[in-house]
Design an enzyme around this catalytic site. Structure first.
Site, PDB file in Angstrom:
ATOM      1  N   HIS A  71      -3.528  -3.562  -5.263  1.00 20.45           N
ATOM      2  CA  HIS A  71      -3.607  -3.386  -3.900  1.00 20.45           C
ATOM      3  C   HIS A  71      -5.079  -3.732  -3.630  1.00 20.45           C
ATOM      4  CE1 HIS A  71      -3.999   0.118  -0.760  1.00 20.45           C
ATOM      5  NE2 HIS A  71      -3.650  -1.150  -0.291  1.00 20.45           N
ATOM      6  N   GLU A  86      -6.892  -1.839  -6.673  1.00 18.36           N
ATOM      7  CA  GLU A  86      -6.177  -0.757  -7.318  1.00 18.36           C
ATOM      8  C   GLU A  86      -5.178  -1.578  -8.289  1.00 18.36           C
ATOM      9  OE1 GLU A  86      -5.881   3.311  -4.444  1.00 18.36           O
ATOM     10  OE2 GLU A  86      -4.749   1.917  -4.330  1.00 18.36           O
ATOM     11  N   SER A 135       0.725  -1.281   0.099  1.00 11.72           N
ATOM     12  CA  SER A 135      -0.094   0.164  -0.008  1.00 11.72           C
ATOM     13  C   SER A 135       0.793   1.382   0.113  1.00 11.72           C
ATOM     14  CB  SER A 135      -0.843  -0.026   1.194  1.00 11.72           C
ATOM     15  OG  SER A 135      -0.213  -0.147   2.219  1.00 11.72           O
ATOM     16  N   ASN A 139      -4.774   5.692  -0.675  1.00 14.84           N
ATOM     17  CA  ASN A 139      -4.269   6.032   0.404  1.00 14.84           C
ATOM     18  C   ASN A 139      -3.158   7.545   0.237  1.00 14.84           C
ATOM     19  OD1 ASN A 139      -4.488   4.192   2.140  1.00 14.84           O
ATOM     20  ND2 ASN A 139      -2.814   2.834   1.414  1.00 14.84           N
TER      21      ASN A 139
END
Length: 313
Positions: free
Chosen positions: A169, A181, A148, A219
């Site tokens: 991800h 992702e 991540s 993130n």
């Protein structure tokens, strides 16, 4: 005769190029790391008909992983097949039959289409793992990391298959969260990227695409938001309680930023922001927080230790 052979040669070359560009249909998956994320990925892959091997360092860890997967599957089955218990039992049986475990990553990658790494967020350990597996995995095998916070490009550079390397991800809890992702580095081939997108869809997930930028999409937006909340509190502009209430009631978030930080783990958040700060030291979004550093130093890491920004019984 020469004129007659030229179109044939071009056609043969074209056919070869088409075959080379053909997407890989992933059937066999190896997941490295039996923690929450790895076990979750293994579960959804097995439930969607893939043959899966879950790998970790010890049988003890893998037994715990298998138990967690079985309990999670029971919850999924109860919800999905509420009115069809027989179909639910069949789904459970088929899923568990698709899943095996191993402590020998090298031995199992010989026959895999896709390796998904979900071990601890440590660049050196991940590089070492990928470098070792690269020697034993078949040429067609795609490597992917569930990281991540680390750069996929740096991980890919530890192998000789940079064109067959990308990011996948997933989000926790994997069986519930729909998003994946899919990260494409400058070296990732279009064939590899499309294969990873198709695999994500086969799991019943909704893939989104992103370049190899720090934090990818979620993130990259979420961590600076949480850090700005900490800075707001550090300056004394508002209490952490009021900041949490404001974001829940004003923005419709299920958790406030401090509640989320405690849930994620303050050490995890610090690790991410420190890594990004080292990459882009002049980016104010990635500036470290003295308060966050202090709490981590005091081992107040959030819910998992009983205290972070809040106290938990």
């Amino acid at each position: 005769m020469a004129f007659a052979t030229r179109p044939f040669v071009r056609a043969a070359s074209s056919a070869a190029a088409t075959a080379a560009a053909k997407k890989l249909i992933v059937k066999h998956v190896t997941v490295i790391g039996g923690g929450l994320m790895g076990a979750g990925i293994a579960q959804v892959a097995a439930a969607s008909g893939h043959t899966v091997v879950l790998v970790d360092q010890s049988d003890e860890i893998l037994k715990k992983s298998a138990k967690g997967i079985e309990e999670s599957l029971k919850r999924v089955t109860k919800k999905k097949f509420a009115d069809k218990p027989e179909a639910g039992a069949e789904f459970m049986e088929k899923t568990l039959k698709n899943l095996t475990t191993s402590t020998d990553a090298v031995a199992v990658v010989h026959s895999t289409d896709l390796v998904i790494e979900a071990i601890v967020e440590n660049q050196e350990l991940k590089n070492e793992l990928f470098k070792r597996l690269d020697k034993f995995a078949p040429e067609h095998t795609i490597f992917a990391s569930n990281t991540s916070s680390l750069q996929i490009t740096q991980l890919a550079n530890s192998t000789t298959r940079q064109d067959r390397f990308g990011g996948l991800h997933f989000f926790n809890p994997v069986p519930m969260m729909k998003l994946v992702e899919v990260i494409k580095t400058p070296m990732t081939s279009q064939k590899t990227f499309e294969s990873l997108v198709d695999f994500s869809k086969a799991l019943g997930k909704s893939p989104v695409s992103c370049k190899d930028t720090p934090g990818f999409i979620v993130n990259r937006l979420l961590v600076p938001y949480m850090m700005e909340a900490v800075r707001l509190f550090e300056r004394g502009d508002a209490s952490k309680e009021d900041i949490d209430v404001a974001m829940k009631l004003g923005a419709g978030y299920p958790m406030g930023p401090f509640e989320l930080l405690d849930y994620v783990g303050l050490d995890t958040s610090k690790y991410i922001i420190d890594g990004w700060h080292s990459l882009e030291p002049n980016n104010p979004l990635f500036a470290p927080s003295p308060l966050l550093d202090k709490l981590v130093e005091e081992k107040k890491l959030g819910k998992k230790t009983g205290e972070g920004f809040y106290k938990y019984k």
